[in-house]
Design an enzyme around this catalytic site. Structure first.
Site, PDB file in Angstrom:
ATOM      1  N   ARG A  49       6.945  -1.159   3.873  1.00  0.00           N
ATOM      2  CA  ARG A  49       7.059  -0.319   5.064  1.00  0.00           C
ATOM      3  C   ARG A  49       6.367  -1.009   6.232  1.00  0.00           C
ATOM      4  O   ARG A  49       5.166  -0.872   6.409  1.00  0.00           O
ATOM      5  CB  ARG A  49       6.425   1.045   4.808  1.00  0.00           C
ATOM      6  CG  ARG A  49       7.061   1.810   3.654  1.00  0.00           C
ATOM      7  CD  ARG A  49       6.279   3.069   3.354  1.00  0.00           C
ATOM      8  NE  ARG A  49       6.863   3.812   2.248  1.00  0.00           N
ATOM      9  CZ  ARG A  49       6.357   4.937   1.752  1.00  0.00           C
ATOM     10  NH1 ARG A  49       5.242   5.438   2.279  1.00  0.00           N
ATOM     11  NH2 ARG A  49       6.937   5.553   0.744  1.00  0.00           N
ATOM     12  N   ASP A  51       5.180  -1.640  10.015  1.00  0.00           N
ATOM     13  CA  ASP A  51       4.770  -0.715  11.071  1.00  0.00           C
ATOM     14  C   ASP A  51       5.619  -0.889  12.325  1.00  0.00           C
ATOM     15  O   ASP A  51       6.406  -1.845  12.448  1.00  0.00           O
ATOM     16  CB  ASP A  51       3.295  -0.939  11.425  1.00  0.00           C
ATOM     17  CG  ASP A  51       2.362  -0.507  10.310  1.00  0.00           C
ATOM     18  OD1 ASP A  51       2.751   0.373   9.520  1.00  0.00           O
ATOM     19  OD2 ASP A  51       1.238  -1.049  10.234  1.00  0.00           O
ATOM     20  N   ARG A 194      -2.994  -7.679   9.818  1.00  0.00           N
ATOM     21  CA  ARG A 194      -3.430  -7.633  11.222  1.00  0.00           C
ATOM     22  C   ARG A 194      -4.951  -7.575  11.336  1.00  0.00           C
ATOM     23  O   ARG A 194      -5.538  -8.155  12.260  1.00  0.00           O
ATOM     24  CB  ARG A 194      -2.782  -6.437  11.911  1.00  0.00           C
ATOM     25  CG  ARG A 194      -1.265  -6.614  12.105  1.00  0.00           C
ATOM     26  CD  ARG A 194      -0.581  -5.299  12.427  1.00  0.00           C
ATOM     27  NE  ARG A 194      -1.067  -4.741  13.681  1.00  0.00           N
ATOM     28  CZ  ARG A 194      -0.765  -3.514  14.103  1.00  0.00           C
ATOM     29  NH1 ARG A 194      -0.003  -2.723  13.348  1.00  0.00           N
ATOM     30  NH2 ARG A 194      -1.230  -3.076  15.247  1.00  0.00           N
TER      31      ARG A 194
END
Length: 254
Positions: A49, A51, A194
């Site tokens: 999934r 973002d 990230r």
């Protein structure tokens, strides 16, 4: 019968992969396209999934359908009706129990930085204005391979059973004015890449020492790690599966 879709997409126009009630997602667009072409309601399951704003150079998804289909014809028709930001690279029949998410054995990501202002990569790469010590960033990146608990890089309030991930590679490479961070693991936590990149950048700036990364990892505290870099520089690049998922229950792969 079950089929795998191999896809690529530019994530900028979408609110991530997963279908949402009040925002357009990659999953929703692909499901609508499949349902239109195959003339039946189709649901898909993705390998992960991503973002909002995150891109995928390669991601896999599976769907089920009772009738036999022409893979090349489906690929052509889907690419004809899907928006330009989404491309179907391959359609392949797989074993009926193959699962795009749970059968994946490895995932790889890249994070792209540009050190020079470039209007042509505005939404594809993170423009970073300060000088970075790439050697220190690579020295720190190697330390990631020595650990498995990465709770310190996980998004808060994430509902997971374990924070353990096995990282198999993590390194930076410089291409002119561009920097690319590559990382592979058996699984990733939400926001993990990230947060890792943001922490390594702070090491490259000299705000953190290389050894501070060890303290951060052992703390299991997200507030100790660096900031999360912008989504638009992140790419899912590869998802790997065991060969047996392409064994079609005694039938030859077509």
């Amino acid at each position: 019968m079950r089929y795998f879709l191999e896809l690529s997409y530019n994530g900028v126009p979408y609110h991530g992969w997963q279908r949402q009630p009040n925002a357009i997602s990659v999953q929703e667009v692909i499901e609508k396209g499949l349902s239109t072409v195959l003339r039946t309601t189709i649901d898909i399951v993705g390998a992960g999934r991503t973002d909002t704003g995150v891109h995928a150079k390669q991601i896999m998804a599976h769907f089920d359908i009772e009738k036999d289909i022409d893979s090349e014809d489906l690929k052509y028709k889907l690419n004809s009706i899907l928006p330009p930001e989404i491309a179907v690279r391959n359609v392949q029949e797989v074993a009926v129990n193959a699962h795009a998410r749970f059968d994946a054995v490895s995932r790889s990501y890249e994070y792209h930085l540009t050190l020079a202002k470039n209007p042509f990569v505005l939404d594809k790469s993170y423009y970073f204005k300060k000088k970075l010590d790439i050697d220190s960033m690579n020295e720190a990146a190697k330390l990631l391979l020595n650990y498995t608990n990465f709770k310190c890089f996980s998004k808060s309030k994430t509902d997971v059973k374990t924070y353990n991930c096995t990282i198999t590679e993590a390194y930076w490479k410089k291409y002119g004015d561009d920097l690319v961070f590559s990382i592979s693991a058996n699984r990733f936590l939400r926001n993990m890449v990230r947060a890792i990149v943001g922490t390594l950048i702070e090491i490259g700036e000299g705000k953190l020492a290389v050894g501070d990364l060890i303290t951060i990892i052992k703390s299991e505290d997200r507030s100790r790690a660096g900031y999360s870099v912008p989504a638009h520089g992140l790419y899912l690049t590869n998802v790997q599966y065991p060969d047996n998922i392409y064994q079609l229950n005694g039938r030859k792969e077509r």
